[in-house]
Design an enzyme around this catalytic site. Structure first.
Site, short mmCIF file in Angstrom:
data_model
loop_
_atom_site.label_atom_id
_atom_site.label_comp_id
_atom_site.label_asym_id
_atom_site.label_seq_id
_atom_site.Cartn_x
_atom_site.Cartn_y
_atom_site.Cartn_z
CG ASP A 95 2.76 9.26 -7.01
OD1 ASP A 95 3.76 8.57 -6.79
OD2 ASP A 95 1.78 9.31 -6.26
CG ASP A 132 0.77 3.87 -3.63
OD1 ASP A 132 0.38 3.00 -4.41
OD2 ASP A 132 1.14 3.63 -2.47
NE ARG A 168 2.38 -1.37 -1.85
CZ ARG A 168 3.05 -1.86 -2.90
NH1 ARG A 168 3.35 -1.08 -3.90
NH2 ARG A 168 3.37 -3.14 -2.96
NE ARG A 187 12.37 1.10 -1.85
CZ ARG A 187 11.22 1.76 -1.66
NH1 ARG A 187 11.08 3.01 -2.07
NH2 ARG A 187 10.22 1.15 -1.06
NE ARG A 213 7.95 -1.49 1.88
CZ ARG A 213 7.34 -0.36 1.55
NH1 ARG A 213 7.62 0.77 2.19
NH2 ARG A 213 6.45 -0.35 0.58
NE ARG A 260 0.12 -0.98 2.70
CZ ARG A 260 1.28 -0.51 2.26
NH1 ARG A 260 1.45 0.79 2.09
NH2 ARG A 260 2.27 -1.32 1.99
CB SER A 287 7.55 3.78 4.44
OG SER A 287 7.16 4.00 3.08
CG ASP A 334 10.99 7.15 -0.17
OD1 ASP A 334 10.95 5.97 0.26
OD2 ASP A 334 10.25 7.57 -1.07
CE1 TYR A 356 0.57 20.34 -7.86
CE2 TYR A 356 1.45 21.64 -6.04
CZ TYR A 356 0.42 21.34 -6.92
OH TYR A 356 -0.76 22.04 -6.85
CG ASP A 416 11.25 21.84 -11.38
OD1 ASP A 416 11.24 22.40 -12.50
OD2 ASP A 416 12.29 21.50 -10.79
#
Length: 287
Positions: free
Chosen positions: A48, A50, A57, A161, A172, A179, A217, A219, A260, A262
């Site tokens: 990953d 971040d 960020r 996206r 954003r 933030r 945020s 997704d 993680y 899987d």
């Protein structure tokens, strides 16, 4: 059984020495047994961004970047699997050079596939869900956010996206200080978790998954389009003996969770790049 080890000539006589096989074996020096060093192509390390390679960020720290490319890259195949798009990866990992440094780059949960610096595949959420469902979802989100009271709001509440949508209650376009403030506020008031619960109630007829990542945020993407999606590409074209994944949002609901846990992957939970460095040093035996 006996074997001849040496012959000595003394004057006119030849003296030959014979010893038993057991005697010979007992005097042959034993070689030290060493573990076979894995080949680079045997191990894939997925990361990953971040909270794993960088702090949230922010740009990767020079000391960590040097450690990573000098000590990790020569020992294993390396790839990144981020929730953000490729441009944000460039921002955090010092630009387009990552196209040459990483063997695999999987932006947007792996819904965009880049190998050896070239894009080799891409998924499209518009084609999957259809325009009617997308507009219905976007309209509901904007209406919900228009009625949501927060300490502050800025701009860009939905980012569209290739394979997902990113919903940001604060917007954003907030500053780093804003933030951090929202992240603390969200920890206390569960703004994102409550909004996701409402979306799940409203859109039971659409196959959507909601995944919290980063500080501000979450997704939204079709079922199965989480970070495990990258494994479809990897397994189709490559055979690794080991695949490791490093991520920080590994609890249920986090955008690292599915990859993680899987069973095809050895998962490593981290909180900072310092954790990542420590674990890499251990598993790769870096001195």
């Amino acid at each position: 059984m006996f074997v001849k080890l040496s012959t000595h000539i003394r004057g006119r006589f030849v003296v030959q020495r014979y010893f038993s096989v057991q005697f010979v074996k007992s005097y042959i020096p034993k070689r030290k047994m060493t573990a076979t060093t894995p080949k680079r192509e045997d191990i894939l390390l997925l990361f990953d961004v971040d909270g794993t390679l960088t702090f949230p960020r922010t740009v990767v720290e020079p000391e960590f970047e040097k450690f990573f490319y000098t000590n990790v890259k020569p020992r294993a195949t390396i790839g990144i699997v981020g929730g953000s798009d490729l441009e944000k990866m460039f921002e955090q990992l010092n630009g387009e050079k990552i196209l040459n440094e990483f063997d695999f780059i999987f932006p947007e949960n792996g819904l965009v596939q880049i190998e050896a610096g070239k894009e080799v595949g891409k998924q499209n959420i518009i084609q999957h869900l259809g325009e009617k469902n997308l507009q219905r979802f976007i309209n509901y989100v904007l209406r919900y956010l228009s009625e949501l009271e927060l300490p502050i709001k800025r701009g860009t509440f939905i980012e569209f996206r290739n394979g997902m949508m990113n919903v940001c209650p604060i917007g954003r376009q907030c500053t780093r200080e804003e933030r951090n403030m929202f992240a603390a506020y969200d920890d206390e008031h569960k703004i994102r978790a409550k909004m996701i619960a409402k979306l799940k109630e409203e859109f039971t007829d659409i196959d959507l998954t909601y995944s919290i990542g980063g500080q501000i945020s979450f997704d939204v993407f079709p079922h199965g389009w989480d970070k495990t999606f990258c494994l479809r590409h990897i397994e189709a074209y490559h055979k690794f003996k080991e695949i490791h994944f490093f991520g920080d949002k590994t609890d249920p609901g986090g955008n690292d969770y599915e990859l993680y846990i899987d069973p095809r992957v050895k998962g490593h939970k981290v909180s900072t790049p310092n954790d990542t460095k420590r674990i890499l040093t251990e598993i790769l035996n870096i001195k």
